[in-house]
Design an enzyme around this catalytic site. Structure first.
Site: not given
Ligand SMILES: NC(=O)c1ccc[n+]([C@@H]2O[C@H](COP(=O)([O-])OP(=O)(O)OC[C@H]3O[C@@H](n4cnc5c(N)ncnc54)[C@H](OP(=O)(O)O)[C@@H]3O)[C@@H](O)[C@H]2O)c1
Length: 229
Positions: A36, A57, A147, A151
């Site tokens: 993470d 990152d 967004y 996706k």
């Protein structure tokens, strides 16, 4: 569904869905590396016996490679990757910025591309990659252009990589959640009927299936997992 003996790297692993997938994979018998951007999980105990790798990152290719190599070394190899790192922004074009499109592309798509590329050096024939798309990306609404574009990129990446890796029997699939029943979503939408939302543990069970030997004939699938939304 057993993942006994499987070595699984999970990104976005300190977040709401990531933590649930770490727990489900461990419960199914997998060895897990939890990667993470945060330095450490808010509740380290929630990651159980997983090997935690924070401060990464994943949109940075060098950092992604270093983290995946570290995961493979810690687990003694790598059989599967689950790309969960990602985020959401609601923003109309009139009130928003083109920079948001770059930002969401980087966080939602580039992280999955960079981590997958790094994992290819380790995955054996028959390995597994699972991505997280979004049901809302099947038909965008106002304010979610950036967004859903990012996706949609994850979904096309899933299909493309599935075809690329068919000769090696490595499957690449994506789950498409609608609204997940997370604490931040409950805070943002207090009047919603939470019972209709898919639970992180339910999504995790679907992902565990996609990591299992039983899912071998399934590749390039974009699977809506939407609860009752
Ligand atoms: N929640 C929903 O309703 C919903 C619906 C559809 C799809 N999804 C997708 O499901 C996934 C998980 O959602 P969630 O609700 O569990 O989100 P979350 O709790 O915010 O967890 C996402 C995790 O990914 C990490 N991350 C973000 N950018 C990263 C990067 N560049 N490198 C490494 N780690 C990074 C985040 O770290 P930081 O906290 O430091 O940013 C966070 O720990 C995301 O891909 C999301 O788009 C969620």
């Amino acid at each position: 569904m057993s993942l006994a003996g499987k070595r699984v790297a999970i990104t976005g692993a300190f977040g709401s869905l990531g933590t649930a997938v770490v727990q489900a994979a461990l419960a199914a018998g997998a060895k897990v590396a939890a990667i993470d951007r945060a330095d450490a999980a808010r509740d380290p105990a929630s990651l159980g016996a997983a090997h935690a790798i924070g401060g990464v990152d994943l949109a940075d290719t060098a950092q992604a490679k270093a983290a995946i190599d570290q995961a493979a070394q810690a687990l003694g190899g790598l059989d599967a990757l689950v790309n969960i790192a990602g985020t959401f922004r609601f923003e109309t074009l009139a009130d928003g910025s083109p920079d948001t499109w770059d930002f969401l592309y980087r966080v939602n798509l580039r992280t999955a591309v960079a981590a997958s590329k790094a994992a290819l050096a380790h995955l054996p024939d028959g390995g597994r990659i699972v991505n997280i798309g979004a049901a809302s990306a099947l038909k965008a609404g106002a304010g979610v252009g950036a967004y859903t574009a990012s996706k949609s990129g994850v979904m096309r990446f899933t299909e493309s990589l599935a075809e690329e890796l068919k000769p090696r029997g490595i499957t690449v699939n994506a789950v498409l959640p609608s609204i997940i029943d997370t604490a931040p979503n409950r805070k943002d939408m207090p009047k919603a009927d939470f019972a209709k939302w898919v639970k992180p543990a339910q999504l995790a069970d679907v992902i565990v299936f996609l990591l299992s030997d039983q899912s071998a004939p399934v590749t390039g699938a974009l699977i809506p997992v939407v609860g009752r939304v």
